[in-house]
Design an enzyme around this catalytic site. Structure first.
Site, short mmCIF file in Angstrom:
data_model
loop_
_atom_site.label_atom_id
_atom_site.label_comp_id
_atom_site.label_asym_id
_atom_site.label_seq_id
_atom_site.Cartn_x
_atom_site.Cartn_y
_atom_site.Cartn_z
N LYS A 285 39.66 25.18 35.68
CA LYS A 285 38.83 23.98 35.87
C LYS A 285 38.14 23.59 34.57
O LYS A 285 37.70 22.47 34.41
CB LYS A 285 37.74 24.26 36.93
CG LYS A 285 38.30 24.36 38.33
CD LYS A 285 37.31 25.02 39.29
CE LYS A 285 38.03 25.37 40.59
NZ LYS A 285 37.43 26.46 41.33
N LYS B 255 32.76 34.19 31.11
CA LYS B 255 31.83 33.15 31.55
C LYS B 255 30.49 33.28 30.84
O LYS B 255 29.89 32.27 30.48
CB LYS B 255 31.60 33.22 33.06
CG LYS B 255 32.74 32.64 33.85
CD LYS B 255 32.32 32.40 35.29
CE LYS B 255 33.53 32.08 36.15
NZ LYS B 255 33.23 32.05 37.57
N LYS C 121 44.99 30.75 30.91
CA LYS C 121 45.36 30.34 32.27
C LYS C 121 44.88 28.91 32.53
O LYS C 121 43.88 28.48 31.94
CB LYS C 121 44.77 31.30 33.30
CG LYS C 121 43.27 31.26 33.37
CD LYS C 121 42.69 32.12 34.48
CE LYS C 121 41.17 31.94 34.45
NZ LYS C 121 40.41 32.72 35.36
P1 TYM Z 1 38.66 30.39 41.96
O1 TYM Z 1 37.87 29.34 42.67
O2 TYM Z 1 38.49 30.50 40.49
O3 TYM Z 1 40.20 30.22 42.24
C1 TYM Z 1 40.74 30.14 43.56
C2 TYM Z 1 42.07 30.89 43.58
O4 TYM Z 1 42.98 30.34 42.64
C3 TYM Z 1 43.52 31.38 41.83
N1 TYM Z 1 43.79 30.85 40.48
C4 TYM Z 1 44.99 30.88 39.87
N2 TYM Z 1 46.18 31.36 40.25
C5 TYM Z 1 47.23 31.22 39.38
N3 TYM Z 1 47.11 30.63 38.16
C6 TYM Z 1 45.93 30.14 37.73
N4 TYM Z 1 45.84 29.55 36.54
C7 TYM Z 1 44.80 30.26 38.59
N5 TYM Z 1 43.50 29.89 38.50
C8 TYM Z 1 42.89 30.27 39.65
C9 TYM Z 1 42.45 32.44 41.81
O5 TYM Z 1 43.00 33.71 41.49
C10 TYM Z 1 41.93 32.38 43.23
O6 TYM Z 1 42.74 33.15 44.10
N6 TYM Z 1 36.00 34.51 42.88
C11 TYM Z 1 37.01 33.62 43.44
C12 TYM Z 1 36.60 32.99 44.76
C13 TYM Z 1 36.24 33.97 45.83
C14 TYM Z 1 37.11 34.85 46.50
C15 TYM Z 1 36.30 35.56 47.44
C16 TYM Z 1 38.49 35.11 46.41
C17 TYM Z 1 34.98 34.15 46.34
N7 TYM Z 1 35.03 35.10 47.29
C18 TYM Z 1 36.84 36.53 48.27
C19 TYM Z 1 39.01 36.10 47.26
C20 TYM Z 1 38.20 36.79 48.17
C21 TYM Z 1 37.23 32.49 42.45
O7 TYM Z 1 36.37 32.18 41.66
O8 TYM Z 1 38.39 31.80 42.64
#
Ligand code: TYM
Length: 326
Positions: free
Chosen positions: A194, A110, A191
């Site tokens: 967004k 990022k 992967k």
């Molecule tokens: P975020 O918003 O990027 O994504 C949400 C969830 O989706 C999963 N994910 C994927 N899984 C499979 N294939 C993909 N291409 C893919 N892209 C995203 C992510 O692994 C995630 O589970 N930091 C986290 C948000 C967060 C969080 C937390 C998660 C904030 N606090 C506490 C767990 C516990 C994030 O940015 O997810």
């Protein structure tokens, strides 16, 4: 047993989010006490337009309700509504070394993309650790890209416990064996995300049937014509993973179903499977999204439930580290 997970309300929800994490949120809430947060404090680690952030937060909550997150079973809430997250993050910041945050691959990715980097982006994984540890969560259902953040969370919890006495439960990442890393349809070495390079690389849960057909037909494939999962066929393997999960078949059964069929027929079947799968979700989304007052009420109720537990943990933390009681 307690579950906690989160998603950033910083863009549309894509199929990778759903397959890798969100469908497990829905399944987990049946048996376990569940806390699901919209990580709006995390979202502002990169620039956000205030009006767009407000809209995204409401629409992300609406998608979560539409896929089946049930507010009667799970606390669904905004991270910014529970002040304890930022407060515990500060305390954990003071236990985190610079060098361990410099190793975080998501930060490196990022930071490269953003050009200038903020302290917030650097400390992002510490806030995530606070999210999890405040609820004494046992399991954290996430996609594979969150593995390193979960390791840091476990390390910080152990470090705190060693230094100040047993305070935090050590959480486990719950990363499913299938679908934990759904790849970009235009670049299967990346992967699905967004912010992928091509707008056709990701399927949004709100995509129209025509958009889905176009994206799946246009998805890159590998050389040859056999519909088979293998390390030499990353693009086809990704499509087979999606197909098998959404149609509730094994990858092997899916390969047999399309033996000799060629890529075009397989892609048509995949597109129609996706459209049929998403249709009820999209119908519910329209219903839920039309009542913003109800979404806000759900989020407020969720925050109340979350706050009670978060406050309890934070009190214990403050006592452990030697702060005087209020
Ligand atoms: P975020 O918003 O990027 O994504 C949400 C969830 O989706 C999963 N994910 C994927 N899984 C499979 N294939 C993909 N291409 C893919 N892209 C995203 C992510 O692994 C995630 O589970 N930091 C986290 C948000 C967060 C969080 C937390 C998660 C904030 N606090 C506490 C767990 C516990 C994030 O940015 O997810």
């Amino acid at each position: 047993m307690r579950i906690l997970s989160g998603i950033q309300p910083s863009g549309e929800i894509h199929l990778g989010n759903y397959i890798g994490a969100l469908r497990h949120w829905v399944a987990s809430q049946e048996e376990l006490e569940s806390f699901y947060l919209l990580a709006d404090l995390h979202a502002i680690t990169v620039t956000q337009d205030p009006k767009a952030l407000r809209e995204r937060t409401l629409s992300t909550a609406a998608v979560l309700l539409a896929i089946g997150v049930d507010p009667a079973r799970s606390a669904l809430f905004l991270q910014s509504h529970v002040g304890e997250h930022a407060e515990l993050a500060w305390i954990l910041n003071c236990l985190t070394s610079f060098s361990e945050l410099q190793r975080m691959t998501q930060f490196k990715d990022k930071a490269n993309r953003e050009g200038t980097t903020t302290l917030g982006l650097f400390a992002y994984p510490v806030l995530q650790a606070a999210d999890i540890l405040l609820y004494q969560a046992d399991h954290v259902p996430v996609g594979e890209d969150q593995k390193q953040h979960l390791e840091l969370t476990r390390n910080l919890a152990s470090r705190f416990n060693t230094r100040f006495g047993a305070t935090f439960k050590i959480p486990q990442a719950a990363i499913a064996p299938a679908g934990a890393r759904i790849m970009d349809l235009q670049d299967p070495s990346k992967k699905m995300s967004k912010s992928g390079a091509s707008p056709d690389g990701a399927i949004w849960l709100t995509d129209t049937p025509d958009a889905i057909r176009k994206k799946i037909r246009g998805a890159v494939t590998d050389s040859g014509s056999e519909v088979k999962a293998s390390s030499r066929k990353p693009a086809v393997t990704n499509l087979l993973t999606i197909y098998s999960i959404l149609s509730n078949k094994s990858v092997h059964e899916s390969e047999q179903e399309f033996a000799g069929a060629g890529y075009a027929r397989f892609k048509d079947a995949l597109a129609e499977t996706l459209i049929a799968y998403l249709q009820p979700i999209q119908n519910r989304f329209r219903d839920v999204a039309s009542d913003r007052g109800e979404i806000v009420r759900v989020l407020h109720r969720g925050a109340e439930k979350a706050r009670a537990i978060a406050a309890h943990t934070l009190d214990a933390v403050k006592q452990s580290i030697g702060f005087l009681p209020r």
